[in-house]
Design an enzyme around this catalytic site. Structure first.
Site, PDB file in Angstrom:
ATOM      1  N   ASP A 170       0.832  -1.203   0.000  1.00 41.42           N
ATOM      2  CA  ASP A 170       0.000   0.000   0.000  1.00 41.42           C
ATOM      3  C   ASP A 170       0.871   1.260   0.000  1.00 41.42           C
ATOM      4  O   ASP A 170       1.780   1.401   0.803  1.00 41.42           O
ATOM      5  CB  ASP A 170      -0.910  -0.003   1.233  1.00 41.42           C
ATOM      6  N   SER A 189      -7.069   4.786  -0.567  1.00 40.41           N
ATOM      7  CA  SER A 189      -6.996   3.321  -0.570  1.00 40.41           C
ATOM      8  C   SER A 189      -8.370   2.670  -0.676  1.00 40.41           C
ATOM      9  O   SER A 189      -8.492   1.567  -1.225  1.00 40.41           O
ATOM     10  CB  SER A 189      -6.283   2.831   0.690  1.00 40.41           C
ATOM     11  N   HIS A 224      -9.411  -2.139   7.769  1.00 42.48           N
ATOM     12  CA  HIS A 224      -8.924  -0.968   7.042  1.00 42.48           C
ATOM     13  C   HIS A 224      -9.350  -1.019   5.578  1.00 42.48           C
ATOM     14  O   HIS A 224      -9.887  -2.017   5.087  1.00 42.48           O
ATOM     15  CB  HIS A 224      -7.403  -0.856   7.179  1.00 42.48           C
ATOM     16  N   THR A 255      -8.032  -1.240   2.477  1.00 48.92           N
ATOM     17  CA  THR A 255      -7.636  -2.167   1.416  1.00 48.92           C
ATOM     18  C   THR A 255      -8.286  -3.538   1.552  1.00 48.92           C
ATOM     19  O   THR A 255      -8.877  -4.039   0.592  1.00 48.92           O
ATOM     20  CB  THR A 255      -6.111  -2.263   1.325  1.00 48.92           C
ATOM     21  N   GLU A 306      -1.819  -7.512   2.170  1.00 46.92           N
ATOM     22  CA  GLU A 306      -1.477  -6.091   2.127  1.00 46.92           C
ATOM     23  C   GLU A 306      -0.347  -5.764   3.093  1.00 46.92           C
ATOM     24  O   GLU A 306      -0.410  -6.080   4.278  1.00 46.92           O
ATOM     25  CB  GLU A 306      -2.690  -5.225   2.492  1.00 46.92           C
ATOM     26  N   ASP A 341       2.416   2.384   3.476  1.00 46.78           N
ATOM     27  CA  ASP A 341       1.678   3.629   3.258  1.00 46.78           C
ATOM     28  C   ASP A 341       1.777   4.548   4.475  1.00 46.78           C
ATOM     29  O   ASP A 341       1.980   5.752   4.346  1.00 46.78           O
ATOM     30  CB  ASP A 341       0.218   3.293   2.964  1.00 46.78           C
ATOM     31  N   HIS A 344       3.371   8.402   4.528  1.00 42.98           N
ATOM     32  CA  HIS A 344       2.697   9.597   5.047  1.00 42.98           C
ATOM     33  C   HIS A 344       3.554  10.303   6.101  1.00 42.98           C
ATOM     34  O   HIS A 344       3.510  11.531   6.221  1.00 42.98           O
ATOM     35  CB  HIS A 344       1.351   9.215   5.678  1.00 42.98           C
ATOM     36  N   ASP A 369      -1.665   0.251  -4.595  1.00 44.36           N
ATOM     37  CA  ASP A 369      -2.909   0.960  -4.910  1.00 44.36           C
ATOM     38  C   ASP A 369      -2.680   2.381  -5.388  1.00 44.36           C
ATOM     39  O   ASP A 369      -3.514   2.954  -6.077  1.00 44.36           O
ATOM     40  CB  ASP A 369      -3.866   0.937  -3.722  1.00 44.36           C
ATOM     41  N   HIS A 370      -1.532   2.946  -5.032  1.00 48.57           N
ATOM     42  CA  HIS A 370      -1.204   4.328  -5.408  1.00 48.57           C
ATOM     43  C   HIS A 370       0.204   4.638  -4.906  1.00 48.57           C
ATOM     44  O   HIS A 370       0.734   3.955  -4.033  1.00 48.57           O
ATOM     45  CB  HIS A 370      -2.187   5.332  -4.780  1.00 48.57           C
TER      46      HIS A 370
END
EC number: 3.1.3.1
Length: 490
Positions: free
Chosen positions: A72, A122, A173, A175, A303, A308, A312, A350-351
């Site tokens: 992620d 997500s 969460h 995902t 995942e 991720d 952040h 996912d990104h």
């Protein structure tokens, strides 16, 4: 329709007509399978040799299992730096990049946009895979008009396959939830925990105990007891997971932390955490061993969610060591899939997030010797910590001494506590520490948020022949259904 450009698969002379796949995705699945046969599909699309397998695929062979792996928030810089770190520390490539190096996989770029933004979150990203349609950010398989898209694990479960999710963040969460349920808001994790109960999915492993535990839920509902009463095996620590083979065959819920699991690097330095909390690779292996017993095959989402969270936070150690923890899970999956030869493996993200990169290699090797993340550093100090104490803590955690003025800058944020950012309830100065840390590692960041970058998409195994060089995220839903021939039964 796009022009009929031709291409070839590695190791074959088979011409591949890319628009054929576009037609398949646009045709009604019922009509397609009523008027054609699986053998015809195999003749046109599944007849090439995949270099990931030791034997040629039969023309009529479809995937019995699907393992869908998501790092992620993984920007390409994350994949690159984790691979460089491993090469310089251990002299070997990461498992993921090694697949490219050995030419063992199909590879594509994926457009990650949501229904209402170029930059996805997500929930919308997983829903594109899970429901087959792009939905607005924040939504789980619910369209802007309020209509719902049936999640893919519900489809596979109805078709007789065992299904499940594994994650390093709460199992509720975005995902995992995007493969499982419909909800207007990804934030209602307590409700998502309730939604899972009646689905009787076979394996759900991760964090998020706070959404099941009566002492932590706002409504006082004892979901852990309700899951047990509904016939689930409930696992709360690593020992229970490792002893899974002794448990009878029944649905499993494993929640191994109140919120997310600890960062992999911090856990590696803490004997108590290692004793109580399984790694992502351990959860993945356990899930596969349980799911593989189903005679009709299985579908599993895995995942690496803390990648991720670290992006952040601009937390270099958290990012790279959790990416390597995800890579160990990839290794477990490949070990199974290469022996099984009936499993479609999909590896992607996912990104992008924060777009980190290595801009100077003068100090990059320091990261090999890091003992703790920025998360560990900042959560261990407060407004009473002195600059000298903070300097000492950083040096113990990461092997370099920041300057006194840098220490004072960080401590000033503890007097205000006004920092923002996702997954930062204590309002800690993650971004300022990331800026300071860059001078000592050579790793820089573009920001602290998701990006619209096209991302890496990797496939191997039966069904990987369906992959185009460029896809939109929602196309993977139909690809999985086609690869397993489940689309013919919908």
């Amino acid at each position: 329709m796009a022009s009929h450009a031709q291409g070839t698969f590695a190791g074959t002379s088979l011409a591949f007509n890319y628009p054929i796949i576009e037609v398949y995705f646009k045709m009604k699945r019922r009509d397609f399978f009523r008027n054609s046969s699986l053998s015809l599909l195999g003749t046109s699309l599944l007849s090439s040799r995949s270099e990931a397998w030791s034997e040629p695929l039969r023309k009529d062979k479809v995937a019995r299992n699907v393992i869908f792996m998501v790092s992620d928030g993984m920007s390409v810089g994350t994949l690159t730096m984790a691979d460089l770190l491993l090469r310089r520390r251990e002299g070997r490539a990461s498992t993921w990049v090694g697949l490219y190096q050995d030419k063992r996989v199909r590879r594509a770029l994926m457009d990650t946009a949501s229904a209402n933004a170029l930059v996805t979150d997500s929930a919308a990203a997983s829903s594109a895979w899970g429901g087959g349609r792009r939905v607005p950010n924040g939504s789980l398989n619910v369209n802007a008009d309020g209509s719902a898209n049936k999640p893919i694990l519900q489809k596979f479960k109805a078709a007789g396959k065992a299904v499940g999710c594994v994650t390093s963040v709460p199992i509720t969460h975005a995902t995992p939830a995007g493969f499982c349920i419909n909800n207007r808001s990804r934030g209602d994790q307590a409700e998502i925990a309730e939604q899972y109960l009646g689905l009787k999915f076979d394996v759900m492993l991760g964090g998020g105990r706070e959404f099941f535990d009566k002492t932590k839920r706002k409504d006082g509902r004892d979901l852990l007891a309700e899951y047990e009463q509904a016939g689930y095996g409930v696992l709360l620590d690593r020992a229970a997971l490792l002893g899974l083979d002794a448990l009878p065959a029944k649905p499993l819920l494993g929640v191994f932390a109140d919120n997310a699991l600890p960062y992999a690097l911090d856990a590696a330095q803490d004997a108590e955490l290692q004793k109580g909390v399984p790694s992502l690779a351990e959860m993945t292996k356990a899930a596969i061993n349980r799911l593989r017993k189903n005679k009709n095959g299985f579908v599993l989402q895995v995942e690496g969610g803390k990648v991720d969270w670290a992006a952040h936070a601009n937390d270099t150690a958290g990012l790279l060591y959790d990416q390597l923890a995800f890579d160990e899970a990839v290794r477990e999956v490949l070990s199974f899939a290469q022996a099984d030869q009936e499993t479609l493996v999909i590896i992607t993200t996912d990104h992008g997030n924060a777009n980190p990169g290595l801009f100077s290699d003068r100090h990059f090797d320091r990261i090999q010797h890091f003992k703790h993340t920025n998360d560990w550093i900042l959560n261990g100090i407060d407004a009473h910590t002195t600059p000298a104490q903070l300097i000492e803590r950083v040096e113990a955690a990461q092997g370099y001494a920041i300057r006194k003025e840098e220490s004072e800058t960080l401590l000033s944020f503890y007097r205000q506590r006004d920092e923002s950012g996702l997954y930062n309830p204590a309002k800690l100065p993650f971004k300022p520490l990331g800026v300071i840390q860059s001078a000592y590692t050579g790793v820089g960041w573009a920001g602290t948020d998701h990006s619209a970058d096209y991302v890496e998409l990797t496939m191997l195994g039966p069904g990987s022949e369906l992959l185009k060089p460029f896809v939109k995220n929602d196309e993977l839903h139909d690809l999985m259904l086609l690869a397993t021939a489940v689309a013919s039964r919908l």
